[in-house]
Design a protein around this motif. Structure first.
Motif, mmCIF file in Angstrom:
data_model
loop_
_atom_site.group_PDB
_atom_site.id
_atom_site.type_symbol
_atom_site.label_atom_id
_atom_site.label_comp_id
_atom_site.label_asym_id
_atom_site.label_seq_id
_atom_site.Cartn_x
_atom_site.Cartn_y
_atom_site.Cartn_z
ATOM 1 N N LEU A 29 0.808 -1.219 0.000
ATOM 2 C CA LEU A 29 0.000 0.000 0.000
ATOM 3 C C LEU A 29 0.842 1.270 0.000
ATOM 4 N N LEU A 30 2.170 1.129 0.148
ATOM 5 C CA LEU A 30 3.031 2.309 0.048
ATOM 6 C C LEU A 30 2.972 2.942 -1.343
ATOM 7 N N THR A 31 2.493 2.180 -2.318
ATOM 8 C CA THR A 31 2.334 2.745 -3.667
ATOM 9 C C THR A 31 1.286 3.858 -3.710
ATOM 10 N N LEU A 32 0.484 3.987 -2.659
ATOM 11 C CA LEU A 32 -0.482 5.091 -2.603
ATOM 12 C C LEU A 32 0.226 6.441 -2.602
ATOM 13 N N GLY A 33 1.431 6.495 -2.043
ATOM 14 C CA GLY A 33 2.155 7.764 -1.977
ATOM 15 C C GLY A 33 2.401 8.370 -3.343
ATOM 16 N N PRO A 34 3.145 7.709 -4.232
ATOM 17 C CA PRO A 34 3.368 8.297 -5.563
ATOM 18 C C PRO A 34 2.087 8.428 -6.385
ATOM 19 N N THR A 35 1.116 7.559 -6.143
ATOM 20 C CA THR A 35 -0.153 7.682 -6.874
ATOM 21 C C THR A 35 -0.840 8.987 -6.538
ATOM 22 N N PHE A 36 -0.937 9.306 -5.258
ATOM 23 C CA PHE A 36 -1.542 10.578 -4.846
ATOM 24 C C PHE A 36 -0.710 11.764 -5.310
ATOM 25 N N ALA A 37 0.619 11.606 -5.318
ATOM 26 C CA ALA A 37 1.492 12.716 -5.723
ATOM 27 C C ALA A 37 1.270 13.101 -7.178
ATOM 28 N N SER A 38 0.926 12.124 -8.023
ATOM 29 C CA SER A 38 0.734 12.426 -9.447
ATOM 30 C C SER A 38 -0.506 13.250 -9.715
ATOM 31 N N VAL A 39 -1.422 13.312 -8.744
ATOM 32 C CA VAL A 39 -2.676 14.049 -8.943
ATOM 33 C C VAL A 39 -2.429 15.552 -9.012
ATOM 34 N N SER A 40 -1.535 16.056 -8.183
ATOM 35 C CA SER A 40 -1.314 17.509 -8.133
ATOM 36 C C SER A 40 0.148 17.922 -8.177
ATOM 37 N N GLY A 41 1.071 16.984 -8.036
ATOM 38 C CA GLY A 41 2.479 17.340 -7.966
ATOM 39 C C GLY A 41 3.176 17.269 -9.319
ATOM 40 N N SER A 42 4.401 17.767 -9.340
ATOM 41 C CA SER A 42 5.216 17.723 -10.547
ATOM 42 C C SER A 42 5.842 16.336 -10.695
ATOM 43 N N VAL A 43 6.528 16.129 -11.818
ATOM 44 C CA VAL A 43 7.200 14.853 -12.044
ATOM 45 C C VAL A 43 8.284 14.641 -10.991
ATOM 46 N N ARG A 44 9.047 15.697 -10.717
ATOM 47 C CA ARG A 44 10.120 15.586 -9.724
ATOM 48 C C ARG A 44 9.564 15.259 -8.337
ATOM 49 N N ARG A 45 8.459 15.891 -7.987
ATOM 50 C CA ARG A 45 7.865 15.626 -6.679
ATOM 51 C C ARG A 45 7.332 14.192 -6.615
ATOM 52 N N THR A 46 6.725 13.729 -7.692
ATOM 53 C CA THR A 46 6.206 12.359 -7.718
ATOM 54 C C THR A 46 7.331 11.353 -7.543
ATOM 55 N N LEU A 47 8.464 11.576 -8.234
ATOM 56 C CA LEU A 47 9.614 10.685 -8.084
ATOM 57 C C LEU A 47 10.171 10.740 -6.664
ATOM 58 N N ALA A 48 10.171 11.943 -6.082
ATOM 59 C CA ALA A 48 10.679 12.088 -4.709
ATOM 60 C C ALA A 48 9.803 11.322 -3.728
ATOM 61 N N VAL A 49 8.498 11.383 -3.923
ATOM 62 C CA VAL A 49 7.592 10.634 -3.051
ATOM 63 C C VAL A 49 7.813 9.132 -3.225
ATOM 64 N N GLY A 50 8.065 8.694 -4.467
ATOM 65 C CA GLY A 50 8.369 7.282 -4.698
ATOM 66 C C GLY A 50 9.622 6.841 -3.980
ATOM 67 N N VAL A 51 10.649 7.715 -3.973
ATOM 68 C CA VAL A 51 11.885 7.402 -3.243
ATOM 69 C C VAL A 51 11.607 7.304 -1.748
ATOM 70 N N VAL A 52 10.779 8.207 -1.224
ATOM 71 C CA VAL A 52 10.424 8.149 0.202
ATOM 72 C C VAL A 52 9.691 6.844 0.514
ATOM 73 N N ALA A 53 8.758 6.457 -0.372
ATOM 74 C CA ALA A 53 8.027 5.202 -0.155
ATOM 75 C C ALA A 53 8.982 4.009 -0.140
ATOM 76 N N LEU A 54 9.970 4.023 -1.050
ATOM 77 C CA LEU A 54 10.953 2.940 -1.097
ATOM 78 C C LEU A 54 11.838 2.954 0.144
ATOM 79 N N ALA A 55 12.193 4.149 0.608
ATOM 80 C CA ALA A 55 13.030 4.274 1.803
ATOM 81 C C ALA A 55 12.303 3.787 3.042
ATOM 82 N N VAL A 56 10.985 3.942 3.075
ATOM 83 C CA VAL A 56 10.206 3.442 4.202
ATOM 84 C C VAL A 56 9.998 1.936 4.084
ATOM 85 N N CYS A 57 9.880 1.451 2.866
ATOM 86 C CA CYS A 57 9.609 0.031 2.639
ATOM 87 C C CYS A 57 10.764 -0.855 3.119
#
Length: 340
Positions: A29-57
């Motif tokens: 369910l950590l994939t919810l992070g980058p999914t939500f980020a793509s709704v309003s964030g930039s590409v860089r922000r979406t990738l950053a959220v994905g890195v955070v999700a991976l770092a938590v995983c």
């Protein structure tokens, strides 16, 4: 709220996983992070959220004893894959938003060129104008207005083009151009209306049309030629109000040939201290949360202020308050007040 939602989702999944332990497996369910980020964030922000999700995983997988297991490897692959897809979706969304913004800016610029500022005084008239654009999500509308002082007196036009977008703006340009010429050349309103109809039938295709009112101010009176437009609201100096309904129905411009007979203007008294409010249907079709239409005749009492423009601005504010947000259609209002 939307900017913080990806991190809230990641934090919530991490907390639930720590409490539930490895048996239920909440890490995908950590994939919810980058999914939500793509709704309003930039590409860089979406990738950053994905890195955070991976770092938590990874630490959570180690804590649960799942690190390097096939189950955890699949979770990591899911986080990376969803992050990449979300970044692509964010890129496409931003590109589409920029395209729509550019189209809207072009249309708004065209409207500003077409809809010139009206004179605040013309003869014994004081004139106020209010033009409210629709919500940002809506398309550009085709509301139009014009006031010209001719050798035969002050002549006015207010109208609403069927449809939205650049096509409506183009039609509005034809109407305004034809009116500005005909208002000076034609001896009466019937001739002005005939020129507008001829111009539109040459350039309009299909069943498109324009509702409009053409007006001419006389001594103690005003002539109105209504082409399927909402009737003006007349406010007498005594305080009474009445809608100036046309004596005979006339189809909108572009469809006049479908009517019976030649459109003829009708005159109504317009004395010192009287006011006339011309408006488009975006005013009377505005609804509140209960879907009730804006009660124009009841709210018009705010127009008694000494300054016509300030009074009309107050009416506009009341209209927006009635809706409780942006209008869904453009709303133009033209207020005429007679003084000696």
């Amino acid at each position: 709220m939307l900017r913080s939602l990806p991190f809230v989702a990641i934090a919530a999944v991490a907390c639930v996983d720590l409490l539930a332990g490895p048996r239920l497996g909440f890490l995908p369910l950590l994939t919810l992070g980058p999914t939500f980020a793509s709704v309003s964030g930039s590409v860089r922000r979406t990738l950053a959220v994905g890195v955070v999700a991976l770092a938590v995983c990874l630490p959570l997988a180690h804590y649960n004893g799942l690190l390097l297991t096939p189950q955890n490897n699949l979770t990591i692959a899911a986080v990376i894959g969803v992050t990449g897809a979300s970044a692509l979706a964010s890129h496409l969304r931003i590109r589409r938003e920029r395209e729509l913004a550019n189209v809207r800016l072009v249309a708004e610029a065209a409207q500003r060129v077409l809809l010139r500022p009206v004179p605040r005084r013309a003869g014994d008239l004081r004139i106020a104008l209010s033009y409210t654009s629709a919500a940002a999500e809506a398309q550009i509308g085709g509301d139009l207005y014009e006031v010209v002082t001719t050798p035969r007196g002050v002549r006015l036009l207010i109208g609403d083009v069927q449809g939205k977008g650049l096509g409506a703006v183009e039609t509005a340009a034809w109407v305004l151009g034809a009116f500005r010429e005909a208002a000076y050349d034609e001896p009466d309103l019937s001739g002005v209306g005939h020129r507008l109809e001829n111009s539109l039938t040459r350039h309009l295709g299909g069943e498109r049309f324009v509702t409009a009112i053409i007006a001419e101010v006389h001594v103690g009176e005003i002539s109105l030629l209504n082409f399927g437009h909402p009737p003006p609201l007349v406010m007498r100096r005594s305080g009474s109000t009445v809608f100036a309904e046309p004596e005979t129905e006339c189809p909108p411009l572009g469809l006049v040939a479908l009517g019976s007979g030649k459109p003829e203007p009708h005159r109504i008294p317009f004395q010192e201290g009287d006011q006339i409010l011309l408006y488009t249907d975006g005013v009377i079709e505005a609804r509140d949360e209960s879907r009730a239409f804006y009660p124009l005749s009841e709210r018009a009492k705010v127009l008694v202020g000494a300054d016509p423009q300030a009074a009309l601005d107050e009416l506009r504010a009341d209209l927006l308050d009635h809706v409780g947000g942006p209008l869904l259609d453009d709303a133009a209002m033209l207020l005429l007040r007679r003084h000696t």
